[in-house]
Design an enzyme around this catalytic site. Structure first.
Site, PDB file in Angstrom:
ATOM      1  N   PHE A 120       0.856  -1.183   0.000  1.00 45.67           N
ATOM      2  CA  PHE A 120       0.000   0.000   0.000  1.00 45.67           C
ATOM      3  C   PHE A 120       0.893   1.233   0.000  1.00 45.67           C
ATOM      4  CE2 PHE A 120      -3.092  -3.050   1.312  1.00 45.67           C
ATOM      5  CZ  PHE A 120      -4.284  -2.554   0.818  1.00 45.67           C
ATOM      6  N   GLN A 258      11.550  14.352  21.046  1.00 46.03           N
ATOM      7  CA  GLN A 258      10.655  13.861  19.991  1.00 46.03           C
ATOM      8  C   GLN A 258       9.336  13.325  20.546  1.00 46.03           C
ATOM      9  OE1 GLN A 258      11.386  10.086  17.356  1.00 46.03           O
ATOM     10  NE2 GLN A 258      11.751  11.894  16.116  1.00 46.03           N
ATOM     11  N   HIS A 260       6.212  11.001  19.279  1.00 49.56           N
ATOM     12  CA  HIS A 260       5.848  10.046  18.217  1.00 49.56           C
ATOM     13  C   HIS A 260       4.359  10.197  17.935  1.00 49.56           C
ATOM     14  CE1 HIS A 260       5.232   6.340  16.010  1.00 49.56           C
ATOM     15  NE2 HIS A 260       6.527   6.090  16.044  1.00 49.56           N
ATOM     16  N   LEU A 270       3.638   2.229  22.261  1.00 44.61           N
ATOM     17  CA  LEU A 270       3.900   2.650  20.886  1.00 44.61           C
ATOM     18  C   LEU A 270       3.224   1.739  19.863  1.00 44.61           C
ATOM     19  CD1 LEU A 270       5.802   4.682  19.237  1.00 44.61           C
ATOM     20  CD2 LEU A 270       7.017   2.592  18.691  1.00 44.61           C
ATOM     21  N   GLU A 273       5.763   3.252  13.546  1.00 48.51           N
ATOM     22  CA  GLU A 273       5.668   4.004  12.292  1.00 48.51           C
ATOM     23  C   GLU A 273       5.573   3.043  11.097  1.00 48.51           C
ATOM     24  OE1 GLU A 273       8.024   7.582  12.237  1.00 48.51           O
ATOM     25  OE2 GLU A 273       8.879   7.012  10.318  1.00 48.51           O
ATOM     26  N   ARG A 304       8.398  12.815  11.968  1.00 49.72           N
ATOM     27  CA  ARG A 304       7.533  12.682  13.150  1.00 49.72           C
ATOM     28  C   ARG A 304       7.138  14.013  13.758  1.00 49.72           C
ATOM     29  NH1 ARG A 304      10.587   7.552  15.989  1.00 49.72           N
ATOM     30  NH2 ARG A 304       9.803   6.069  14.453  1.00 49.72           N
ATOM     31  N   HIS A 372       8.652  10.407  22.980  1.00 48.33           N
ATOM     32  CA  HIS A 372       9.169   9.117  22.496  1.00 48.33           C
ATOM     33  C   HIS A 372      10.684   9.006  22.514  1.00 48.33           C
ATOM     34  CE1 HIS A 372       9.297   5.448  20.149  1.00 48.33           C
ATOM     35  NE2 HIS A 372      10.013   6.037  19.207  1.00 48.33           N
ATOM     36  N   ARG A 408      14.905  13.116  15.047  1.00 47.22           N
ATOM     37  CA  ARG A 408      15.437  11.834  14.559  1.00 47.22           C
ATOM     38  C   ARG A 408      14.436  11.199  13.612  1.00 47.22           C
ATOM     39  NH1 ARG A 408      14.068   6.385  15.727  1.00 47.22           N
ATOM     40  NH2 ARG A 408      13.024   6.624  17.711  1.00 47.22           N
TER      41      ARG A 408
HETATM   42  C1  LIG Z   1       8.446   1.619  22.044  1.00 46.21           C
HETATM   43  C2  LIG Z   1       9.630   2.040  21.236  1.00 46.21           C
HETATM   44  C3  LIG Z   1       9.801   1.550  19.950  1.00 46.21           C
HETATM   45  C4  LIG Z   1      10.908   1.937  19.209  1.00 46.21           C
HETATM   46  N1  LIG Z   1      11.052   1.469  17.925  1.00 46.21           N
HETATM   47  C5  LIG Z   1      12.136   1.847  17.200  1.00 46.21           C
HETATM   48  C6  LIG Z   1      12.326   1.379  15.873  1.00 46.21           C
HETATM   49  O1  LIG Z   1      11.528   0.609  15.339  1.00 46.21           O
HETATM   50  N2  LIG Z   1      13.409   1.796  15.202  1.00 46.21           N
HETATM   51  C7  LIG Z   1      14.331   2.633  15.753  1.00 46.21           C
HETATM   52  O2  LIG Z   1      15.294   2.995  15.092  1.00 46.21           O
HETATM   53  N3  LIG Z   1      14.190   3.077  17.018  1.00 46.21           N
HETATM   54  C8  LIG Z   1      13.126   2.704  17.756  1.00 46.21           C
HETATM   55  N4  LIG Z   1      12.986   3.162  19.028  1.00 46.21           N
HETATM   56  C9  LIG Z   1      14.105   3.850  19.667  1.00 46.21           C
HETATM   57  C10 LIG Z   1      15.182   2.842  20.057  1.00 46.21           C
HETATM   58  O3  LIG Z   1      14.585   1.643  20.440  1.00 46.21           O
HETATM   59  C11 LIG Z   1      16.038   3.331  21.220  1.00 46.21           C
HETATM   60  O4  LIG Z   1      16.503   4.637  20.959  1.00 46.21           O
HETATM   61  C12 LIG Z   1      17.250   2.441  21.402  1.00 46.21           C
HETATM   62  O5  LIG Z   1      16.876   1.090  21.499  1.00 46.21           O
HETATM   63  C13 LIG Z   1      18.040   2.845  22.635  1.00 46.21           C
HETATM   64  O6  LIG Z   1      19.060   1.907  22.839  1.00 46.21           O
HETATM   65  P1  LIG Z   1      20.193   2.177  23.921  1.00 46.21           P
HETATM   66  O7  LIG Z   1      21.089   1.014  23.884  1.00 46.21           O
HETATM   67  O8  LIG Z   1      20.767   3.527  23.687  1.00 46.21           O
HETATM   68  O9  LIG Z   1      19.412   2.247  25.311  1.00 46.21           O
HETATM   69  P2  LIG Z   1      18.435   1.191  26.032  1.00 46.21           P
HETATM   70  O10 LIG Z   1      18.046   0.068  25.173  1.00 46.21           O
HETATM   71  O11 LIG Z   1      17.360   2.041  26.633  1.00 46.21           O
HETATM   72  O12 LIG Z   1      19.340   0.594  27.162  1.00 46.21           O
HETATM   73  C14 LIG Z   1      19.718   1.332  28.285  1.00 46.21           C
HETATM   74  C15 LIG Z   1      20.429   0.408  29.242  1.00 46.21           C
HETATM   75  O13 LIG Z   1      20.987   1.190  30.276  1.00 46.21           O
HETATM   76  C16 LIG Z   1      20.739   0.563  31.519  1.00 46.21           C
HETATM   77  N5  LIG Z   1      20.819   1.643  32.511  1.00 46.21           N
HETATM   78  C17 LIG Z   1      20.126   2.790  32.564  1.00 46.21           C
HETATM   79  N6  LIG Z   1      20.576   3.567  33.549  1.00 46.21           N
HETATM   80  C18 LIG Z   1      21.594   2.888  34.128  1.00 46.21           C
HETATM   81  C19 LIG Z   1      22.472   3.154  35.201  1.00 46.21           C
HETATM   82  N7  LIG Z   1      22.445   4.312  35.862  1.00 46.21           N
HETATM   83  N8  LIG Z   1      23.372   2.219  35.559  1.00 46.21           N
HETATM   84  C20 LIG Z   1      23.445   1.038  34.899  1.00 46.21           C
HETATM   85  N9  LIG Z   1      22.649   0.744  33.855  1.00 46.21           N
HETATM   86  C21 LIG Z   1      21.737   1.664  33.475  1.00 46.21           C
HETATM   87  C22 LIG Z   1      19.421  -0.138  31.359  1.00 46.21           C
HETATM   88  O14 LIG Z   1      19.313  -1.194  32.270  1.00 46.21           O
HETATM   89  C23 LIG Z   1      19.558  -0.628  29.924  1.00 46.21           C
HETATM   90  O15 LIG Z   1      20.262  -1.847  29.928  1.00 46.21           O
HETATM   91  C24 LIG Z   1      11.859   2.820  19.766  1.00 46.21           C
HETATM   92  C25 LIG Z   1      11.680   3.316  21.048  1.00 46.21           C
HETATM   93  C26 LIG Z   1      10.562   2.968  21.758  1.00 46.21           C
HETATM   94  C27 LIG Z   1      10.337   3.631  23.077  1.00 46.21           C
END
Ligand SMILES: Cc1cc2nc3c(=O)[nH]c(=O)nc-3n(C[C@H](O)[C@H](O)[C@H](O)COP(=O)(O)OP(=O)(O)OC[C@H]3O[C@@H](n4cnc5c(N)ncnc54)[C@H](O)[C@@H]3O)c2cc1C
Length: 647
Positions: A120, A258, A260, A270, A273, A304, A372, A408
């Site tokens: 689509f 951002q 969403h 969520l 998209e 977005r 988001h 983003r």
């Molecule tokens: C519902 C949803 C759907 C999404 N879908 C998409 C998508 O389809 N495509 C896309 O590109 N992006 C998407 N995003 C965005 C994307 O998923 C995130 O930006 C990305 O996964 C973040 O990864 P990260 O490794 O930076 O952090 P996270 O995956 O958030 O990991 C953070 C880590 O830090 C740890 N932590 C936090 N604070 C501390 C601390 N003080 N001490 C020790 N550990 C700590 C946590 O335990 C965790 O392990 C989505 C976001 C959401 C909310």
């Protein structure tokens, strides 16, 4: 050395995709790597990512002609020219390699199926013949703000699939993980980071993990918006807080928040998209497809920030569906058919069934824009090194690297976690291999003492002050009311004033549970002041920026102003100061000149100076703000003018 001190080569704070991908790189280089995580890595927020991950493989018909330059152009336009263009180029070039590598780690990417496929596009059903020679290659879906179909996906569970594969690789390489352990402060001395103080969430005990190199990968800080976010409850921004608490490391672009367009109403979960990418559309209460008129070219697939604003206006104009939880609009994916919904959008189908009791093959989905993604974060150079602090790196959503600028693009974040994880992880490994652990252990022991007394102070305080949860909820209401999709000077001033009060109130708040060990209330209390500081710098940054750029939209300053605001906000909170300090640096070397994004408002205030003169001052000014030296000089990875051939 006492049992309160642990040593490693590389400390990674955060076990999500960015953290684990960094850890893999360092472990593969033969270094000892320790990962701290609030939750077991596979429960990190990355697991919730649904729709896909951008990489210009160009494998299906609608992706033909795609390449890293086109991806770079989309990313810079999406950022409303707020991105560091060199970082955007590095990212776009490495993304295809990173995605293919993930296939080797075991990610079950959805693949091209040769022959006639039904898609689509802009609401119309079309049949496209996928080529026999592309059969079985990683396929793509459409996402917002992109010229080509580029999002690689595994149904609507992309984050889940990628995180499990990456975590398996980390396990294979022998990376040590301490989960349910939170970094509560950095150990640093004279501009050199030596690790972090970690608090065990089960026992409340503090230890210091001393490391040659430390990486913050703690994800976003959406929870400063309380329940008005799609983010998990662990996205409280504590990585940004411990960086800010050093007094010298700046955070970048905190006002760039951002929203969403399609969170399920009222739960806020969520709805990817990918639904609009696969042909879903938005309807108002009269079942009018308003995005066709609002954005004739991109329709529901404008970026977005643009779609969220059109939705918010629609609801403000009384065209939303009123409920006791507030207004919402409809997302219609019924025409995609049950087979598509239960295969390529399987997780969306399940979420609608389990959390809204509806079948999206037959019913409309109630949606509204919700906080988001955090474009802001720990400001780092292109190697991932934090400003002003040797030995400290950051990557993923917690970092401001800065390829997203003020907005983003969907799918660019998962890709960033993996690409930055690879690149920053390599730099971390190189840094750690050259370093020795010459830390004064007294510095670490004093940092532990400070953390212990902070916890004791909370437990000892009594009286009739507010609870931490009351302050949290007030913070969230203030952020959504005054620092939301539309912002005005008056509202932002009111928000800043209220957040300052809440910050002061934090010192009067009392706990109801006084257990020193396993005590979620105490753990949250220890984060609350930092969250309020993040909320305050977000609101203050938004108040100061008198223009509209990407997701930062000032109704009293609706134009993007490249004459005065082609800059990145930096904020530090000096030790002992009651207020943060703001400054501004150039966004980076400009290759693609500022212009119209192709969607959203077309009128901007043009740059007053020439691009040549702007570019000449980037290096010196960024250094003045604390940018550390990079392995390659600034600008060396820019493919000057390559974009001109693509236009
Ligand atoms: C519902 C949803 C759907 C999404 N879908 C998409 C998508 O389809 N495509 C896309 O590109 N992006 C998407 N995003 C965005 C994307 O998923 C995130 O930006 C990305 O996964 C973040 O990864 P990260 O490794 O930076 O952090 P996270 O995956 O958030 O990991 C953070 C880590 O830090 C740890 N932590 C936090 N604070 C501390 C601390 N003080 N001490 C020790 N550990 C700590 C946590 O335990 C965790 O392990 C989505 C976001 C959401 C909310």
């Amino acid at each position: 050395m006492t049992s309160k001190l642990v040593t490693t080569d590389v400390l990674v704070i955060g076990g999500g995709l960015a953290g684990e991908r960094c850890a893999i790189e360092a472990a593969a280089a033969g270094l000892d790597v320790l990962v701290l995580s609030v939750v077991p890595p596979r429960r990190s927020h990355s697991c919730a990512a649904q729709g896909g991950m951008q990489a210009s493989l160009g494998n299906c018909v609608k992706a033909e002609g795609d390449n890293p330059t086109v991806h770079f152009l989309d990313t810079v336009r999406g950022s409303d020219w707020g991105a560091d263009q060199e970082v955007a180029q590095i990212f776009a070039e490495e993304a295809p390699v990173a995605v293919r590598e993930l296939a080797h780690f075991g990610v079950p990417w959805t693949r091209v199926r040769a022959g006639k496929n039904r898609y689509f596009i802009k609401g119309e059903q079309v049949e496209i013949e996928e080529k026999a020679e592309n059969d079985g290659l990683i396929t793509h879906r459409d996402f917002g703000g992109t010229a080509k179909w580029r999002a690689c996906y595994a149904a609507a569970g992309t984050g889940h699939a990628v995180l499990y594969a990456v975590d398996s690789e980390a396990v294979r390489l022998g990376v040590t993980v301490r989960d349910r352990t939170e970094a509560v402060a950095l150990v640093h001395d004279s501009g050199r980071c030596w690790g972090a103080v970690a608090r065990c969430l089960r026992t409340g005990e503090h230890t210091a993990v001393l490391a040659k190199a430390t990486v913050i990968t703690t994800g976003g800080y959406g929870r400063i918006y309380g329940q008005y976010t799609t983010n998990a409850t662990i996205n409280e921004g504590s990585g940004a807080v411990i960086a800010l608490d050093t007094g010298v490391v700046p955070l970048g672009n905190m006002e760039a928040v951002q929203f969403h367009p399609t969170a399920l109403s009222p739960s806020g979960i969520l709805i990817t998209e990918g639904c609009r990418g696969d042909g879903g559309y938005l309807l108002d209460k009269n079942l009018d497809r308003f995005m066709v008129e609002a954005e004739p070219e991109k329709q529901e697939l404008a970026s977005r920030d643009v779609v969220s604003r059109h939705m918010a206006r629609r609801m403000r104009d009384g065209l939303g569906i009123e409920t006791k939880y507030g207004p919402h609009l409809w997302l219609d994916i019924r025409h995609l058919g049950e087979e598509h919904l239960t295969t390529k959008l399987r997780e969306v189908f399940d979420i609608c069934r389990d959390f809204a009791g509806l079948n999206p093959a037959h019913e409309l989905i109630p949606v509204r824009p919700t906080q988001h993604y955090s474009m802001g974060g720990v400001r780092v150079n292109k190697d991932g090194q934090a400003y002003n602090m040797a030995g400290l790196f950051a990557a993923g959503e917690s970092a401001c690297w800065d390829m997203h600028g003020f907005n983003r693009l969907g799918g660019n974040s998962l890709a960033e976690t993996i690409v930055a994880g690879r690149i920053v992880g390599r730099n971390v490994a190189r840094f750690a291999a050259r370093a020795s652990l010459d830390v004064d252990t007294q510095v670490a022991l004093r940092a532990i003492e400070r953390a212990e007394s902070r916890a004791s102070a909370w437990l000892e305080r009594s009286g009739s002050g507010p609870t931490v949860y009351e302050l949290r909820d007030e913070m969230a209401e203030t952020m959504i009311a005054d620092v939301g999709i539309f912002r005005t000077g008056d509202e932002l001033e009111a928000g800043v004033a209220r957040l300052r009060e809440l910050l002061a109130d934090c010192d009067r708040a009392v706990l109801r549970s006084k257990a020193p060990g396993m005590n979620p209330e105490l753990s949250f209390a220890l984060r609350l002041k930092g969250m309020l500081k993040l909320a305050l710098v977000t609101a203050m940054g938004a108040l100061a920026r008198t223009e509209s750029r990407g997701a930062h939209y000032r109704t009293d300053h609706p134009q993007r102003d490249d004459a005065n605001w082609l800059s990145r906000t930096l904020v530090r909170w000096p030790d002992g100061a009651s207020e943060p300090v703001f400054s501004y640096e150039p966004v980076g070397i400009l290759d693609l000149p500022p212009g119209h994004r192709g969607y959203g408002r077309a009128d901007q205030v043009a740059m007053a100076e020439s691009i040549e003169s702007y570019n000449q001052r980037v290096d010196a000014e960024q250094r003045q703000h604390g940018r550390l030296d990079t392995e390659e000089s600034p600008g060396s990875r820019i493919r000057w003018g390559a974009w001109a051939e693509e236009q």
